[in-house]
Design a protein around this motif. Structure first.
Motif, PDB file in Angstrom:
ATOM      1  N   ALA A  63      36.507   5.684  12.539  1.00 14.77           N
ATOM      2  CA  ALA A  63      37.636   5.179  11.457  1.00 14.77           C
ATOM      3  C   ALA A  63      37.017   4.492  10.397  1.00 14.77           C
ATOM      4  CB  ALA A  63      38.661   4.188  12.376  1.00 14.77           C
ATOM      5  N   LEU A  64      35.941   3.781  10.548  1.00 17.17           N
ATOM      6  CA  LEU A  64      35.395   3.401   9.307  1.00 17.17           C
ATOM      7  C   LEU A  64      34.954   4.339   8.360  1.00 17.17           C
ATOM      8  CD1 LEU A  64      34.572   0.496   7.926  1.00 17.17           C
ATOM      9  CD2 LEU A  64      32.341   0.801   9.176  1.00 17.17           C
ATOM     10  N   VAL A  65      34.318   5.338   8.885  1.00 15.57           N
ATOM     11  CA  VAL A  65      33.768   6.366   8.177  1.00 15.57           C
ATOM     12  C   VAL A  65      34.683   7.002   7.478  1.00 15.57           C
ATOM     13  CG1 VAL A  65      32.324   8.702   8.110  1.00 15.57           C
ATOM     14  CG2 VAL A  65      31.349   6.457   9.272  1.00 15.57           C
ATOM     15  N   ALA A  66      35.798   7.520   8.195  1.00 15.46           N
ATOM     16  CA  ALA A  66      37.010   8.163   7.497  1.00 15.46           C
ATOM     17  C   ALA A  66      37.565   7.173   6.464  1.00 15.46           C
ATOM     18  CB  ALA A  66      38.013   8.462   8.677  1.00 15.46           C
ATOM     19  N   GLY A  67      37.815   5.967   6.774  1.00 16.99           N
ATOM     20  CA  GLY A  67      38.260   5.342   5.608  1.00 16.99           C
ATOM     21  C   GLY A  67      37.413   5.043   4.379  1.00 16.99           C
ATOM     22  N   ALA A  68      36.179   4.915   4.644  1.00 15.02           N
ATOM     23  CA  ALA A  68      35.311   4.990   3.330  1.00 15.02           C
ATOM     24  C   ALA A  68      35.206   6.132   2.568  1.00 15.02           C
ATOM     25  CB  ALA A  68      33.768   4.830   3.772  1.00 15.02           C
ATOM     26  N   ARG A  69      35.434   7.409   3.253  1.00 20.39           N
ATOM     27  CA  ARG A  69      35.502   8.670   2.610  1.00 20.39           C
ATOM     28  C   ARG A  69      36.746   8.935   1.776  1.00 20.39           C
ATOM     29  NH1 ARG A  69      32.794  13.689   5.884  1.00 20.39           N
ATOM     30  NH2 ARG A  69      30.558  12.472   5.931  1.00 20.39           N
ATOM     31  N   GLN A  70      37.994   8.465   2.288  1.00 19.46           N
ATOM     32  CA  GLN A  70      38.900   8.160   1.556  1.00 19.46           C
ATOM     33  C   GLN A  70      39.136   7.475   0.336  1.00 19.46           C
ATOM     34  OE1 GLN A  70      42.179   7.103   4.339  1.00 19.46           O
ATOM     35  NE2 GLN A  70      42.689   9.271   5.180  1.00 19.46           N
ATOM     36  N   ALA A  71      38.427   6.317   0.434  1.00 23.06           N
ATOM     37  CA  ALA A  71      38.473   5.387  -0.697  1.00 23.06           C
ATOM     38  C   ALA A  71      37.590   5.969  -1.400  1.00 23.06           C
ATOM     39  CB  ALA A  71      37.905   3.884  -0.120  1.00 23.06           C
ATOM     40  N   ALA A  72      36.467   6.643  -1.343  1.00 24.61           N
ATOM     41  CA  ALA A  72      35.727   7.253  -2.411  1.00 24.61           C
ATOM     42  C   ALA A  72      36.253   8.644  -2.921  1.00 24.61           C
ATOM     43  CB  ALA A  72      34.280   7.452  -1.663  1.00 24.61           C
ATOM     44  N   ALA A  73      36.863   9.330  -2.202  1.00 26.77           N
ATOM     45  CA  ALA A  73      37.928  10.353  -2.807  1.00 26.77           C
ATOM     46  C   ALA A  73      38.923   9.759  -3.814  1.00 26.77           C
ATOM     47  CB  ALA A  73      38.448  11.037  -1.666  1.00 26.77           C
ATOM     48  N   GLY A  74      39.374   8.706  -3.389  1.00 25.56           N
ATOM     49  CA  GLY A  74      40.488   8.196  -4.318  1.00 25.56           C
ATOM     50  C   GLY A  74      39.847   7.471  -5.685  1.00 25.56           C
TER      51      GLY A  74
END
Length: 186
Positions: free
Chosen positions: A41-52
């Protein structure tokens, strides 16, 4: 996603403490599973934040200035006109023009100062249809009878265009004062 990963970490820690205190291997296995889910979940959240964060940058790179109109600069060569007009800037020197062969570009010692005008006056002048005179490569615009035009090739130019090209009013003949006083009598 980051909130979910924090909650899973708290659950994993609680299960670890309970598993160690009670000696239950099932609680320890579930604690390890919760830790792994928290990491995912932490990796997925970090990728979403970076994409945003990069999406607006990618859009800006694809279309750098959609609201800024392109400036039109008319050509001065092969148009049938003299083609010598250029906006003011530092004088262009050749090797023979330089100061004693040192490579220093000579300054215009005879250039008059710029006329002091308020921003409001500058806006008013830039809207006038009157013509002023400019000398190629010199930063000032003048009235037709200005002494600084004597012996120099000059051309008429609408004052609005002269201002747009970056020319400033001559302090000697004070074209802005004269043009504004004439426009008040119309």
């Amino acid at each position: 996603m980051i909130v979910i990963s924090l909650a899973l970490i708290l659950v994993a820690v609680a299960l670890l403490v309970l598993g160690l205190a009670s000696g239950s291997s099932l609680l320890l296995v579930v604690s390890i599973g919760a830790s792994l889910l928290a990491a995912v979940a932490l990796v997925a959240g970090a990728r979403q934040a970076a994409a945003g964060r990069t999406s607006p940058l990618r859009e800006a790179a694809a279309d750098p200035a959609p609201d800024i109109p392109a400036q039109h600069v008319p050509p001065t060569t092969n148009t049938g006109e003299s083609g010598w007009r250029q906006p003011p800037g530092p004088p262009v020197a050749t090797a023979s023009d330089t100061d004693g062969g040192t490579g220093a570009v000579p300054a215009y010692d005879d250039e008059p100062a710029a006329q002091e005008v308020t921003p409001e006056q500058a806006v008013q002048v830039s809207r006038l249809p009157d013509e002023v005179r400019v000398v190629d490569g010199r930063p000032r615009y003048h009235l037709d009878e200005c002494a600084h035009l004597v012996g120099r090739e000059h051309e008429p130019l609408p004052v609005a265009e002269a201002v747009e090209l970056g020319f400033t009013p001559c302090a000697h003949c004070a074209p802005d004062t004269a043009l504004l006083s004439q426009s008040g009598r119309r």
